[in-house]
Motif scaffolding. Structure first.
Motif, mmCIF file in Angstrom:
data_model
loop_
_atom_site.group_PDB
_atom_site.id
_atom_site.type_symbol
_atom_site.label_atom_id
_atom_site.label_comp_id
_atom_site.label_asym_id
_atom_site.label_seq_id
_atom_site.Cartn_x
_atom_site.Cartn_y
_atom_site.Cartn_z
ATOM 1 N N UNK A 264 2.539 -4.138 -0.809
ATOM 2 C CA UNK A 264 1.271 -4.855 -0.817
ATOM 3 C C UNK A 264 0.211 -4.057 -0.070
ATOM 4 N N UNK A 265 -0.995 -4.050 -0.648
ATOM 5 C CA UNK A 265 -2.094 -3.345 -0.004
ATOM 6 C C UNK A 265 -2.899 -4.270 0.881
ATOM 7 N N UNK A 266 -4.218 -4.000 0.950
ATOM 8 C CA UNK A 266 -5.103 -4.812 1.781
ATOM 9 C C UNK A 266 -4.664 -4.802 3.228
ATOM 10 N N UNK A 267 -4.707 -5.980 3.853
ATOM 11 C CA UNK A 267 -4.306 -6.093 5.247
ATOM 12 C C UNK A 267 -2.829 -5.880 5.482
ATOM 13 N N UNK A 268 -2.038 -5.813 4.414
ATOM 14 C CA UNK A 268 -0.593 -5.614 4.536
ATOM 15 C C UNK A 268 -0.207 -4.140 4.388
ATOM 16 N N UNK A 269 -1.182 -3.314 4.053
ATOM 17 C CA UNK A 269 -0.886 -1.921 3.740
ATOM 18 C C UNK A 269 -0.328 -1.193 4.962
ATOM 19 N N UNK A 270 0.725 -0.431 4.741
ATOM 20 C CA UNK A 270 1.339 0.350 5.807
ATOM 21 C C UNK A 270 0.972 1.822 5.656
ATOM 22 N N UNK A 271 1.107 2.534 6.743
ATOM 23 C CA UNK A 271 0.795 3.957 6.729
ATOM 24 C C UNK A 271 1.671 4.674 5.700
ATOM 25 N N UNK A 272 1.058 5.518 4.911
ATOM 26 C CA UNK A 272 1.800 6.279 3.916
ATOM 27 C C UNK A 272 1.808 5.666 2.534
ATOM 28 N N UNK A 273 1.230 4.472 2.387
ATOM 29 C CA UNK A 273 1.165 3.854 1.059
ATOM 30 C C UNK A 273 0.260 4.682 0.145
ATOM 31 N N UNK A 274 0.659 4.810 -1.112
ATOM 32 C CA UNK A 274 -0.063 5.663 -2.054
ATOM 33 C C UNK A 274 -0.303 4.934 -3.372
ATOM 34 N N UNK A 275 -1.111 5.584 -4.217
ATOM 35 C CA UNK A 275 -1.360 5.095 -5.587
ATOM 36 C C UNK A 275 -1.805 3.633 -5.581
ATOM 37 N N UNK A 276 -2.764 3.301 -4.734
ATOM 38 C CA UNK A 276 -3.216 1.919 -4.594
ATOM 39 C C UNK A 276 -4.361 1.621 -5.565
ATOM 40 N N UNK A 277 -4.374 0.412 -6.087
ATOM 41 C CA UNK A 277 -5.473 -0.031 -6.949
ATOM 42 C C UNK A 277 -5.540 -1.546 -6.917
ATOM 43 N N UNK A 278 -6.636 -2.090 -7.415
ATOM 44 C CA UNK A 278 -6.823 -3.532 -7.443
ATOM 45 C C UNK A 278 -6.409 -4.094 -8.800
ATOM 46 N N UNK A 279 -5.637 -5.179 -8.757
ATOM 47 C CA UNK A 279 -5.205 -5.862 -9.976
ATOM 48 C C UNK A 279 -5.392 -7.367 -9.789
ATOM 49 N N UNK A 280 -5.423 -8.131 -10.893
ATOM 50 C CA UNK A 280 -5.627 -9.581 -10.780
ATOM 51 C C UNK A 280 -4.342 -10.322 -10.425
ATOM 52 N N UNK A 281 -4.537 -11.505 -9.878
ATOM 53 C CA UNK A 281 -3.447 -12.448 -9.628
ATOM 54 C C UNK A 281 -3.949 -13.829 -10.037
ATOM 55 N N UNK A 282 -3.210 -14.511 -10.898
ATOM 56 C CA UNK A 282 -3.704 -15.777 -11.470
ATOM 57 C C UNK A 282 -3.064 -17.016 -10.856
ATOM 58 N N UNK A 283 -2.380 -16.880 -9.718
ATOM 59 C CA UNK A 283 -1.735 -18.036 -9.074
ATOM 60 C C UNK A 283 -2.757 -19.133 -8.768
ATOM 61 N N UNK A 284 -2.288 -20.384 -8.829
ATOM 62 C CA UNK A 284 -3.178 -21.495 -8.474
ATOM 63 C C UNK A 284 -2.363 -22.728 -8.110
#
Length: 714
Positions: A264-284
Motif C-alpha cells: 500500500x502506498x500513501x501514508x502506508x508506503x515503506x522505504x524502498x517501495x517502487x512502481x507506485x501509481x494511483x488506482x480507483x477503489x469502489x468500496x462503499x
C-alpha cells in the motif's frame, strides 16, 4: 494525491463514530433494525448480452429463429472448457430475478463478476435489465466489483477469438487498438475461423465507466439511501450526513489511492517501495433501510508490474486480481482493511446490523481439505492460489467483521473460523454463494433478523425459460467440428458431447457442464498422469479389488501390459503377468468378502466407472451438500466402503513419483485413491451450506435441515 494515514483515520473515527450518520439514527442514538429484511446475494453472473446491439454495426450476430434477433454468443466448445457458461446464464439471470420478485425480496447484492470483462455491449444490456426490474418491481441492486469487472483498473484493448460465427466457425472480435486489429496480418486458422471483426464494443472497461453506468445500482449515493460512505469520506460527511455531500465525496476522482508493487502506498508506503501509481477503489457502505448496513468491499488488488509506470495511459501495467484476494488486500489495500474495522466499530455503537460482501472468499473454501489437495494434485492446482491464508482469515476476524458473503470460486460452501484475539473470541462466517453460470445454479437469500440471527437459504434455479433457445447454433457448430476432425479419433474425442443438446432443463445443462469440464479440462489438467489412467480405465469393482491387492507388479509394468504410455516408464522386461493375475484373483476374493460384509455384492461396484467417480468428486467440490441430489444414493455406501478400506493403507508415495518402476501398482493406487477419498469425505461433510442459521451474538451456526444425505459419508 490525497494523503491519509492510519493515525489520521484513527483520530477521525475516535472523534466522530458515536455521532456519525446522525440522519439515519434516532435522536436517542438507537437506529437498529426493526423488522426482518431479506437480501439476495448473486455473485458471478458473468453476464453476456446474447442479443446485444453493436452500436457501430460491426457485428449483427447469428439470426435466431426463436427470438428473431441476432445472437452474439460464444462457442459451446468455449463454454465446456470454462468454469462458467457464457450464454445461457443470460436466461438464468432473468429466471433468478423473477424468483426474487415472487419472494417479495427488494434488495439484491452482487458480489462481483456481474459482467464477463466489462465490455460496453454487455454492460449496457446488464444495466437495462437492472433498470427494468427496479422500475417494474422496486428492486434495488448493490454491486461490488470482481476481477472480471473490471479486468484491469483502466480501460484496455481486448477481445475474444471464440465468438460463434456463421457455419459453426469461430468468429474473432477484438477492439480497434488490440494487436489483432492493429496488425491484421496475424495468421488465422481459416478452416476453423472467420476473419477478425474490429469493434470497440468489446474493449474491457475500467472502473470509471463501470462505476458510472452502474452508479444507480450501488456505486454512488442515491437519494433514497439513508446513509452512504466510502473509505475516503470526510469527517464532516460522516458526522452530518447529507445526500449532496455524499454524492460529491463519492465522485470517482475522490476514490483513488496509491498502490505500489510492494504494498500500500500513501501514508502506508515503506522505504524502498517502487512502481507506485494511483488506482480507483469502489468500496462503499450503504444503509438502504433503517438499521441495515451493507458493506460492499472492493477486494480487487491490481498490483503494479515491477518497473512499470501505470496510470490510464498504461492499463497493462497491472497484474490481474484473480489470485490476489484478501491475502494481498492486507498488504496492498491496508487502508480498506482499517476502514472495515472502523465500520464494524461504528455499527456496534449505533446498533446497526452489518453484513458485508465482496467478490473474494475470506476463509478456506475446501472444508479443510486444501493441504490434502495440494499433497495429492500438486502446488497450484485446484485454484489453491485463491485460498486465503489462515493468518489472513485471522486478521479479517480481528476487524470484528462477522458475516461475509463471497463469490469468485463458483462454489457453494460455508466457512466458519473462530479465533481468540486479545482474550476475546471472534467468529468469522464466510458464506460462499454459488454462481448462476455453473453447477449448481443458485443464489443465496439472507433473512436478516433484529435479534442478531441470520437465516441463510440456498435457492436453486432449475427451470429456466428459453434456456435452449441457442441450441440451433450449437448444432451447426458441432457439425462443423465433426467435419473438421474427419477420421482423427483423438480430435473427435475432444469435441463436446452432442447429447448436451438433449438437456430438458437449465439444471441438466449445468450438470452436463460439470461432466464435460471434468472430462475435457479437469482430468487432463489437474490429475497426475498415472492416477488419470487408473480412473479412466477402472470401474468401482476394480477399485475395491485394487484396495486389497498385494503385489510386486509396478505401475510401469501394468502400463506396458495394457499398452498405456506413461512418461517416465522405460521399456521393461520379464514382467510376471501370470503372477499379477494370481495376485488379482486373491484380491478379488477379499473384495467379494468385504462387499458381502457390508450388505453389498462386488457386482454392485461394477455399475459405476472411475470417470463417474471423478464427476461426483467435482460435483461435491462445487456444490457441497447440494450435490447429493445428483449422486446415486446406491453409490454413496460404496464410496464409504472404499474410503474405509483405503484408510488402512499406511504407506506413502511421493507426489512426484519419478521412477514409477520403484512402486507397486497396489501401493500407488492405495496412496493416491486413499487421499482422494479423504478429500471427497471432507467435501461431503463440511459446515451446513444449504439452509442454516447464523447467530452472531452466540457465534454459532445451526443446520436447519432435518437430515441430509451427507451424513451417509460421515
Amino acid at each position: 494525491m490525497k494523503k491519509w494515514t492510519l493515525s489520521a483515520l484513527s483520530l477521525l473515527t475516535a472523534a466522530t463514530l458515536v455521532g456519525c450518520n446522525s440522519s439515519s439514527s434516532d435522536e436517542d442514538g438507537k437506529g437498529g433494525l426493526e423488522t426482518s429484511m431479506q437480501v439476495a446475494f448473486m455473485p458471478d453472473i458473468h453476464f453476456h448480452d446474447i442479443y446485444g446491439d453493436f452500436e457501430d454495426g460491426a457485428f449483427d450476430g447469428l439470426p435466431n429463429s426463436a427470438s428473431g434477433e441476432g445472437a452474439t454468443i460464444r462457442t459451446m466448445a468455449s463454454q465446456m472448457g470454462s468454469t462458467r457458461l457464457f450464454n445461457e446464464n443470460y436466461f438464468a439471470l432473468l429466471a433468478a430475478l423473477d424468483d426474487i420478485v415472487d419472494r417479495g425480496i427488494k434488495y439484491v447484492a452482487l458480489p462481483g463478476d456481474f459482467s464477463d470483462d466489462g465490455q460496453p455491449v454487455h454492460m449496457r444490456g446488464l444495466v437495462k435489465i437492472f433498470d427494468t426490474y427496479r422500475e417494474k418491481h422496486g428492486l434495488e441492486f448493490f454491486a461490488a466489483p470482481g476481477n472480471h469487472d473490471p479486468n484491469r483498473p483502466f480501460i484496455q484493448p481486448a477481445g475474444k477469438d471464440d465468438y460463434l460465427g456463421e457455419g459453426g466457425l469461430k468468429q474473432p472480435i477484438y477492439s480497434l487498438e488490440h494487436d489483432k486489429c492493429v496488425n491484421p496480418q496475424q495468421p488465422i486458422d481459416r478452416e476453423d475461423s472467420h476473419s477478425v471483426i474490429c469493434s470497440d464494443e468489446v474493449v474491457h472497461w475500467g472502473y470509471k465507466d463501470i462505476m458510472s453506468i452502474l452508479g444507480a445500482h450501488g456505486f454512488y449515493p442515491q437519494e433514497q439511501y439513508l446513509y452512504f460512505e466510502t473509505p475516503y469520506s470526510s469527517d464532516e460527511a460522516r458526522q452530518n450526513y447529507s445526500f449532496d455531500v455524499a454524492m460529491k465525496e463519492a465522485d470517482y476522482t475522490n476514490r483513488m489511492y496509491e498502490i505500489c508493487h510492494e504494498g500500500t502506498g500513501g501514508g502506508y508506503k515503506e522505504e524502498g517501495y517502487t512502481s507506485c501509481s494511483e488506482v480507483p477503489d469502489s468500496s462503499y457502505l450503504v444503509e438502504p433501510v433503517k438499521g441495515l448496513w451493507l458493506l460492499a468491499i472492493d477486494a480487487n488488488v491490481y498490483r503494479p508490474v515491477e518497473g512499470s509506470v501505470g496510470g490510464e495511459a498504461n492499463p497493462n501495467d497491472y497484474d490481474g486480481s484473480g489470485n490476489a484476494g484478501y491475502n494481498m488486500m492486507l498488504t496492498h489495500k491496508a487502508h480498506v482493511i482499517d476502514w472495515i474495522r472502523d465500520v464494524v466499530k461504528a455499527a456496534k455503537e449505533q446498533n446497526k446490523t452489518l453484513v458485508s460482501f465482496s467478490h473474494f472468499p475470506m476463509t478456506e473454501f475446501y472444508n479443510g481439505a486444501s493441504e490434502d489437495i495440494e499433497d495429492l494434485f500438486g502446488e497450484g492446482k485446484f485454484q489453491l492460489s485463491r485460498k486465503p491464508d489462515e493468518e489472513t482469515s485471522k486478521a479479517l476476524a480481528a476487524t470484528g467483521l462477522s458475516v461475509h458473503v463471497g463469490g469468485h470460486m463458483h462454489f457453494n460452501d460455508t466457512g466458519m473460523k473462530q479465533y481468540v484475539i486479545n482474550g476475546e473470541q471472534h467468529t468469522l462466517f464466510n458464506i460462499q454463494a454459488p454462481s448462476l453460470a455453473g453447477y449448481i445454479p443458485a443464489y443465496k437469500v439472507l433473512n436478516i433478523r433484529p435479534d442478531n440471527q441470520i437465516e441463510v437459504e440456498t435457492v436453486i434455479i432449475d427451470k429456466v425459460e428459453r434456456f435452449n433457445e441457442l441450441f440451433e447454433h450449437y448444432e451447426e457448430e458441432h457439425k462443423h467440428l465433426t467435419d473438421l476432425a474427419g477420421n482423427d479419433e483423438e480430435a473427435k474425442a475432444n469435441i463436446w458431447n452432442e447429447d448436451i443438446l438433449k438437456s430438458e432443463t437449465y439444471y441438466e445443462l449445468t450438470d452436463w457442464h460439470i461432466k464435460e469440464l471434468t472430462r475435457l479440462r479437469f482430468l487432463p489438467g489437474d490429475w497426475p498422469v498415472e492416477m488419470r489412467h487408473m480412473i479412466m480405465n477402472m470401474n468401482g469393482d476394480d477399485m475395491l479389488i485394487m484396495s486389497q491387492i498385494e503385489t510386486d507388479f509396478t505401475v510401469c509394468q501394468l502400463a506396458e501390459e495394457l499398452g498405456i504410455d506413461i512418461t517416465g516408464c522405460a521399456a521393461l522386461k520379464n514382467s510376471d503377468w501370470e503372477q499379477f493375475k494370481a495376485d488379482w484373483a486373491a484380491a478379488t476374493a477379499k473384495a467379494e468378502a468385504i462387499a458381502q460384509d457390508n450388505g453389498l455384492a462386488l457386482e454392485d461396484f461394477a455399475q459405476w466407472t472411475g470417470e463417474e467417480l471423478a464427476v461426483d468428486f467435482y460435483r461435491l467440490r462445487n456444490a457441497d451438500e447440494l450435490a447429493f441430489r445428483d449422486i446415486d444414493p446406491a453409490v454413496l455406501p460404496q464410496y464409504k466402503v472404499l474410503s474405509d478400506e483405503l484408510s488402512e493403507f499406511d504407506g506413502t508415495i511421493d507426489s512426484e513419483i519419478g521412477d514409477l518402476g520403484d512402486y507397486s501398482v497396489g501401493d500407488v493406487f492405495k496412496s493416491r485413491f486413499g487421499s482422494l477419498f479423504v478429500i471427497l469425505d471432507k467435501f461431503a461433510t463440511g459446515n451446513a451450506s444449504d439452509h442454516f442459521l447464523i447467530d452472531t451474538e452466540n457465534q454459532t451456526l445451526t443446520d436447519l435441515k432435518d437430515a441430509t444425505e451427507r451424513e451417509l459419508m460421515k
